[in-house]
Write a protein that holds these residues in place. Structure first.
Motif, short mmCIF file in Angstrom:
data_model
loop_
_atom_site.label_atom_id
_atom_site.label_comp_id
_atom_site.label_asym_id
_atom_site.label_seq_id
_atom_site.Cartn_x
_atom_site.Cartn_y
_atom_site.Cartn_z
N UNK A 11 0.93 -1.17 -0.09
CA UNK A 11 0.15 0.02 0.06
C UNK A 11 0.95 1.33 0.06
N UNK A 12 1.81 1.27 0.73
CA UNK A 12 2.66 2.28 1.03
C UNK A 12 3.47 2.59 -0.57
N UNK A 13 4.04 1.37 -1.04
CA UNK A 13 4.84 1.50 -2.35
C UNK A 13 3.97 2.10 -3.30
N UNK A 14 2.63 1.83 -3.34
CA UNK A 14 1.51 1.92 -4.27
C UNK A 14 0.77 3.37 -4.12
N UNK A 37 17.55 -5.16 -1.81
CA UNK A 37 18.77 -4.50 -2.53
C UNK A 37 19.14 -3.25 -1.90
N UNK A 38 18.12 -2.76 -1.06
CA UNK A 38 18.47 -1.48 -0.16
C UNK A 38 19.28 -2.09 1.04
N UNK A 64 11.97 -0.45 7.05
CA UNK A 64 11.33 0.64 7.53
C UNK A 64 11.41 1.77 6.99
N UNK A 65 12.72 1.93 6.09
CA UNK A 65 12.88 2.91 5.24
C UNK A 65 11.49 3.14 4.25
N UNK A 66 11.38 1.90 3.66
CA UNK A 66 10.10 1.69 2.77
C UNK A 66 8.91 2.03 3.35
N UNK A 71 12.40 5.67 1.02
CA UNK A 71 12.82 5.00 -0.32
C UNK A 71 11.57 4.69 -1.14
N UNK A 72 11.70 4.57 -2.62
CA UNK A 72 10.68 4.38 -3.41
C UNK A 72 10.96 3.31 -4.45
#
Length: 79
Positions: A11-14, A37-38, A64-66, A71-72
């Motif tokens: 949900x956060x990423x989209x 990757x991060x 947590x960054x995502x 980060x995106x």
């Protein structure tokens, strides 16, 4: 157990996807690949984008960054 859940991370990423557009993240695999990757970037020396990371594993920091939109995940057509 992973906190936040995959569905919360998706949900956060989209969240920036407009109505009618295809979501950037469509599967758990995308979340796993992006956070791993991060995490590798953090392990290799990149500074974490969140505070209070002392004693935490790189993957937990990446998740947590995502979740905090630090980060995106970019779509195939983005760079």
């Amino acid at each position: 157990m992973l906190h936040p859940s995959y569905s919360d991370l998706m949900k956060v990423a989209n969240s920036e996807v407009e109505d009618g557009e295809q979501p950037v993240v469509q599967s758990r695999y995308s979340i796993v690949m992006a956070t791993s990757k991060r995490a590798r970037q953090i392990i290799s020396g990149d500074a974490p984008l969140i505070g209070d990371t002392e004693g935490r594993k790189a993957l937990s920091v990446a998740i947590e960054e995502l979740y905090n939109s630090k980060i995106k995940i970019l779509g195939d057509d983005e760079e």
